[in-house]
Design a protein around this motif. Structure first.
Motif, PDB file in Angstrom:
ATOM      1  N   ASP A  89      16.618   6.963 -44.570  1.00 11.58           N
ATOM      2  CA  ASP A  89      15.250   6.468 -44.426  1.00 11.58           C
ATOM      3  C   ASP A  89      14.190   7.433 -44.956  1.00 11.58           C
ATOM      4  N   VAL A  90      14.617   8.577 -45.485  1.00  9.29           N
ATOM      5  CA  VAL A  90      13.676   9.558 -46.020  1.00  9.29           C
ATOM      6  C   VAL A  90      14.137  10.007 -47.408  1.00  9.29           C
ATOM      7  N   HIS A  91      13.231  10.639 -48.131  1.00  8.53           N
ATOM      8  CA  HIS A  91      13.518  11.128 -49.478  1.00  8.53           C
ATOM      9  C   HIS A  91      14.049  12.568 -49.427  1.00  8.53           C
ATOM     10  N   TYR A  92      14.983  12.889 -50.296  1.00  8.85           N
ATOM     11  CA  TYR A  92      15.511  14.249 -50.411  1.00  8.85           C
ATOM     12  C   TYR A  92      15.270  14.738 -51.835  1.00  8.85           C
ATOM     13  N   HIS A  93      14.485  15.796 -51.956  1.00  8.65           N
ATOM     14  CA  HIS A  93      14.245  16.432 -53.248  1.00  8.65           C
ATOM     15  C   HIS A  93      14.881  17.816 -53.187  1.00  8.65           C
ATOM     16  N   VAL A  94      15.810  18.090 -54.110  1.00 12.31           N
ATOM     17  CA  VAL A  94      16.592  19.335 -54.094  1.00 12.31           C
ATOM     18  C   VAL A  94      16.391  20.057 -55.421  1.00 12.31           C
ATOM     19  N   PRO A  95      15.349  20.883 -55.535  1.00 17.01           N
ATOM     20  CA  PRO A  95      15.089  21.595 -56.783  1.00 17.01           C
ATOM     21  C   PRO A  95      15.922  22.872 -56.905  1.00 17.01           C
ATOM     22  N   LEU A  96      16.041  23.345 -58.129  1.00 18.17           N
ATOM     23  CA  LEU A  96      16.729  24.605 -58.406  1.00 18.17           C
ATOM     24  C   LEU A  96      15.788  25.521 -59.173  1.00 18.17           C
ATOM     25  N   LEU A  97      15.600  26.735 -58.658  1.00 16.83           N
ATOM     26  CA  LEU A  97      14.894  27.799 -59.365  1.00 16.83           C
ATOM     27  C   LEU A  97      15.970  28.736 -59.854  1.00 16.83           C
ATOM     28  N   VAL A  98      16.024  29.006 -61.155  1.00 13.22           N
ATOM     29  CA  VAL A  98      17.182  29.718 -61.695  1.00 13.22           C
ATOM     30  C   VAL A  98      16.793  30.760 -62.739  1.00 13.22           C
ATOM     31  N   ALA A  99      17.572  31.808 -62.790  1.00 10.93           N
ATOM     32  CA  ALA A  99      17.525  32.856 -63.811  1.00 10.93           C
ATOM     33  C   ALA A  99      18.990  33.178 -64.128  1.00 10.93           C
ATOM     34  N   PRO A 100      19.269  33.925 -65.182  1.00 10.98           N
ATOM     35  CA  PRO A 100      20.667  34.218 -65.496  1.00 10.98           C
ATOM     36  C   PRO A 100      21.419  34.948 -64.384  1.00 10.98           C
ATOM     37  N   TRP A 101      20.699  35.597 -63.469  1.00 15.09           N
ATOM     38  CA  TRP A 101      21.366  36.428 -62.458  1.00 15.09           C
ATOM     39  C   TRP A 101      21.138  35.958 -61.028  1.00 15.09           C
TER      40      TRP A 101
END
Length: 118
Positions: free
Chosen positions: A98-110
């Motif tokens: 019943d709710v929204h799920y937003h799953v972002p990724l913040l990434v660097a090579p390490w």
């Protein structure tokens, strides 16, 4: 916003959205992993639509797999082989459809970070 699973990818080593990142979504159930969706990020680091929505969006255990090694190679970053980060899996639970799920990724090579966004 409609209910479902969305994501985006930010390259924190360059301070820009990460475009052309392949992402696959899996549903985990009864000891099995089933690929249910995939896509490639656009120039804003986002997919053109949700990874999962509608009747297919159900409570359960899911895993997003971000293919960041290919992204970094594609933008000219020299990575050791094997790369420290190649595929980044993010496993999470959906307790309510019943709710929204937003799953972002913040990434660097390490390194990377994720959180439940809005």
């Amino acid at each position: 916003m409609s209910k479902g699973i969305t994501t985006h990818v930010l390259d924190i080593s360059s301070g820009r959205p990460a475009s052309e990142v392949y992402i696959a979504l899996f549903r985990l159930q009864d000891g099995k992993s089933e690929k249910i969706s995939s896509g490639v990020t656009n120039s804003d680091g986002r997919l053109e639509g949700p990874m999962l929505s509608g009747e297919d969006f159900q409570p359960g255990i899911y895993e997003l797999v971000f293919h960041v090694g290919d992204y970094f190679r594609g933008v000219g970053i020299s990575l050791a082989e094997p790369a420290f980060l190649d595929e980044v899996p993010v496993r999470f639970g959906i307790s309510s459809a019943d709710v929204h799920y937003h799953v972002p990724l913040l990434v660097a090579p390490w390194g990377y970070n994720t959180y439940r966004g809005s």
